[in-house]
Design a protein around this motif. Structure first.
Motif, PDB file in Angstrom:
ATOM      1  N   UNK A 158      25.100  -8.364 -12.709  1.00 60.01           N
ATOM      2  CA  UNK A 158      24.833  -9.588 -11.919  1.00 60.01           C
ATOM      3  C   UNK A 158      25.388  -8.627 -10.386  1.00 60.01           C
ATOM      4  N   UNK A 159      26.160  -7.834 -10.468  1.00 58.94           N
ATOM      5  CA  UNK A 159      27.257  -6.889  -9.554  1.00 58.94           C
ATOM      6  C   UNK A 159      25.870  -5.826  -8.809  1.00 58.94           C
ATOM      7  N   UNK A 160      25.637  -6.460  -7.510  1.00 53.77           N
ATOM      8  CA  UNK A 160      24.561  -6.079  -6.543  1.00 53.77           C
ATOM      9  C   UNK A 160      25.030  -4.526  -6.279  1.00 53.77           C
ATOM     10  N   UNK A 161      26.056  -4.738  -5.017  1.00 56.42           N
ATOM     11  CA  UNK A 161      26.754  -4.143  -4.011  1.00 56.42           C
ATOM     12  C   UNK A 161      28.455  -4.494  -4.478  1.00 56.42           C
ATOM     13  N   UNK A 162      29.433  -3.281  -3.794  1.00 51.18           N
ATOM     14  CA  UNK A 162      30.284  -3.177  -3.446  1.00 51.18           C
ATOM     15  C   UNK A 162      30.864  -3.279  -2.497  1.00 51.18           C
ATOM     16  N   UNK A 163      30.660  -4.268  -1.562  1.00 50.01           N
ATOM     17  CA  UNK A 163      31.424  -3.967  -0.505  1.00 50.01           C
ATOM     18  C   UNK A 163      32.579  -3.627   0.869  1.00 50.01           C
ATOM     19  N   UNK A 164      32.824  -3.209   0.805  1.00 48.17           N
ATOM     20  CA  UNK A 164      34.509  -3.187   2.260  1.00 48.17           C
ATOM     21  C   UNK A 164      34.616  -4.624   2.271  1.00 48.17           C
ATOM     22  N   UNK A 190      31.554  -5.655   5.434  1.00 48.44           N
ATOM     23  CA  UNK A 190      31.182  -6.146   4.768  1.00 48.44           C
ATOM     24  C   UNK A 190      30.149  -4.146   4.543  1.00 48.44           C
ATOM     25  N   UNK A 191      30.361  -3.411   4.926  1.00 48.03           N
ATOM     26  CA  UNK A 191      29.851  -2.434   5.221  1.00 48.03           C
ATOM     27  C   UNK A 191      29.899  -1.834   3.185  1.00 48.03           C
ATOM     28  N   UNK A 192      29.149  -1.230   2.606  1.00 50.13           N
ATOM     29  CA  UNK A 192      29.031  -0.688   0.996  1.00 50.13           C
ATOM     30  C   UNK A 192      29.940   0.539   0.994  1.00 50.13           C
TER      31      UNK A 192
END
Length: 259
Positions: free
Chosen positions: A107-113, A116-118
């Protein structure tokens, strides 16, 4: 009868018996020249024995505790991380899955700051790390994008925390999770219940692209400038703390949420 060793102070002859001999068979000294020899070793009744025994016991116990901690610490850390992932999934209305780790990875696609930056790739990110309250979890729920934001604050008696899941519009609440360290059972502790959490779903955290958060108010009350949910009867301070936590934490993500 127990025997004792006696030594002749004149010639060094050692006699073993219940008492010193009347005359030394070696130098003919009288019994008065004999003295009892002290037994080697530590008396179990002495203070030195008690101190040494206590020190050795403490060292052994400390070693065993250190070994147990070392052997179990990795497992304990893994359990804490897994529990945190379950909390994040709960904010996405995903509960009681057979394999929480696999579900989290799915379910978790990305971790963002915050902006919104990766951040790091999902597989490398520590959900219990020092920056755990400074990230955004970008999620995929049946093809729809959701954003999970961590929350932390202070309740009546201790820490409260949680996660809020937002729809792709970054405004409407898809799901929410709350927990606490020591709120009052039956009162403030009710923030963990579905009855308290359910009214948040569908509410909006912003109006006209401005962060307004969601107010937790007394039953029946409303506020003109933002969406509201009913607080807990008898748990006013904790309810207010949840409201403050939402407002404070969401403001930290304003640049991302209003982008």
């Amino acid at each position: 009868m127990a025997t004792q060793k006696y030594i002749c102070k004149v010639c060094g002859y050692v006699h073993e018996g219940s008492s010193a001999p009347d005359i030394c068979p070696q130098c003919k000294a009288s019994a008065s020249e004999f003295e009892a020899m002290k037994k080697k070793g530590i008396s179990t009744n002495s203070n030195s024995y008690t101190i040494i025994y206590s020190v050795v016991l403490v060292v052994i116990v400390a070693f065993l505790l250190a070994f147990a901690h070392s052997a179990l610490s990795e497992k304990q850390d893994d359990n804490v991380k897994l529990d945190t992932k379950k909390q994040i999934l709960s904010a996405l209305n995903i509960n009681n899955v057979e394999d929480p780790q696999a579900e989290f990875n799915k379910r978790i696609v990305k971790i963002l700051n915050i902006d919104g930056s990766e951040n790091k790739p999902v597989a490398e990110f520590d959900v219990t790390g020092s920056d755990k309250y400074q990230v955004i979890y970008q999620c995929d729920i049946d093809g729809a994008t959701k954003y999970v934001i961590p929350l932390t604050g202070n309740g009546l008696w201790g820490a409260i925390w949680g996660y809020i899941a937002l729809d792709d519009n970054k405004s409407s609440v898809y799901g929410i999770y709350f927990n606490h360290a020591s709120e009052t059972p039956g009162l403030g502790a009710e923030i963990v219940t579905d009855k308290f959490k359910a009214p948040f779903i569908g509410k909006n955290i912003k109006r006209n692209n401005t962060i307004t958060s969601i107010a937790v108010v007394k039953k029946g009350q409303t506020e003109d400038n933002r969406d509201c949910v009913d607080g807990i009867s008898g748990g006013t301070i904790t309810s207010s703390a949840v409201s403050t936590m939402l407002e404070t934490c969401l403001k930290n993500y304003e640049s991302f949420l209003t982008k």
